[in-house]
Motif scaffolding. Structure first.
Motif, PDB file in Angstrom:
ATOM      1  N   HIS A   2      -3.528   4.260  -0.923  1.00 11.95           N
ATOM      2  CA  HIS A   2      -4.250   3.476  -0.765  1.00 11.95           C
ATOM      3  C   HIS A   2      -4.782   3.355   0.605  1.00 11.95           C
ATOM      4  O   HIS A   2      -6.559   3.292   0.405  1.00 11.95           O
ATOM      5  CB  HIS A   2      -3.606   2.224  -0.410  1.00 11.95           C
ATOM      6  CG  HIS A   2      -3.044   1.125  -2.137  1.00 11.95           C
ATOM      7  ND1 HIS A   2      -1.767   1.800  -2.381  1.00 11.95           N
ATOM      8  CD2 HIS A   2      -3.708   0.873  -2.807  1.00 11.95           C
ATOM      9  CE1 HIS A   2      -1.937   1.197  -3.813  1.00 11.95           C
ATOM     10  NE2 HIS A   2      -2.968  -0.036  -3.955  1.00 11.95           N
ATOM     11  N   ALA A  59      -5.391   1.872  -5.541  1.00 14.11           N
ATOM     12  CA  ALA A  59      -6.385   2.963  -4.545  1.00 14.11           C
ATOM     13  C   ALA A  59      -7.984   3.042  -4.797  1.00 14.11           C
ATOM     14  O   ALA A  59      -8.410   2.637  -4.003  1.00 14.11           O
ATOM     15  CB  ALA A  59      -5.228   4.125  -4.403  1.00 14.11           C
ATOM     16  N   ASN A  88       1.025  -1.095  -0.081  1.00 20.50           N
ATOM     17  CA  ASN A  88      -0.075  -0.089   0.045  1.00 20.50           C
ATOM     18  C   ASN A  88       0.648   1.025   0.101  1.00 20.50           C
ATOM     19  O   ASN A  88       2.156   1.637   0.762  1.00 20.50           O
ATOM     20  CB  ASN A  88      -0.927  -0.184   1.216  1.00 20.50           C
ATOM     21  CG  ASN A  88      -2.167  -0.984   0.797  1.00 20.50           C
ATOM     22  OD1 ASN A  88      -2.157  -1.600   0.033  1.00 20.50           O
ATOM     23  ND2 ASN A  88      -2.413  -0.737   2.410  1.00 20.50           N
TER      24      ASN A  88
END
Length: 161
Positions: A109, A140, A105
């Motif tokens: 995100h 995301a 991430n």
């Protein structure tokens, strides 16, 4: 007592409740604002979690690194939550906008999944890659859609994904 002892004892609440304590600790000559707790978090990670612009600015002024990486690969930018003010501050201080945590991430995100439109806009404007995939293969925008964040989906789509 070091700043990280305070942050690891109180977690994010230390930054919200006692910014003056952080300032006093930073005035101690042996205080290192980049010390990490057992999970690799710095006081700036916790200040970002708390969304405390006052604490984050004081830490940055004292030499805290906006690029500090915790054991899970996250930077303070990953921890910003809903605070667009702290996001802008970290970006201005050189936070790595596209850094990926161990789960892949980026800060985008995290902000997208949380529904934090203003933070997403700051990240996209700073060049955070909208198409970055995490280890599960999600962007995301996919994370935002999975939790019903329609406004964020629109912002991220307009930002390039």
């Amino acid at each position: 007592m070091h700043l990280t002892h305070v942050s690891s004892c109180f977690g994010p609440s230390f930054a919200v409740c006692k910014p003056q304590v952080v300032a006093q600790l930073l005035d101690v000559p042996t205080c290192d604002p980049n010390l990490q707790d057992g999970e690799g978090n710095t006081a700036l990670h916790w200040g970002a979690v708390a969304g405390s612009a006052a604490v984050c600015q004081r830490l940055l002024d004292a030499g805290a690194s906006a690029a500090a990486v915790a054991l899970d690969g996250s930077t303070p930018m990953h921890r910003v939550g809903s605070s667009a003010e702290v996001a802008a501050m970290l970006l201005a201080a050189g936070a790595p906008v596209g850094a990926q945590a161990a789960n892949g991430n980026t800060a985008l995100h995290a902000a997208a999944q949380g529904g934090f439109v203003d933070v997403c806009q700051h990240l996209l404007a700073a060049g955070c890659p909208a198409h970055a995939l995490n280890t599960a293969g999600s962007t995301a925008r996919v994370l935002a859609a999975s939790v019903g964040q329609a406004d964020v989906c629109q912002v991220v789509r307009e930002g390039g994904a």
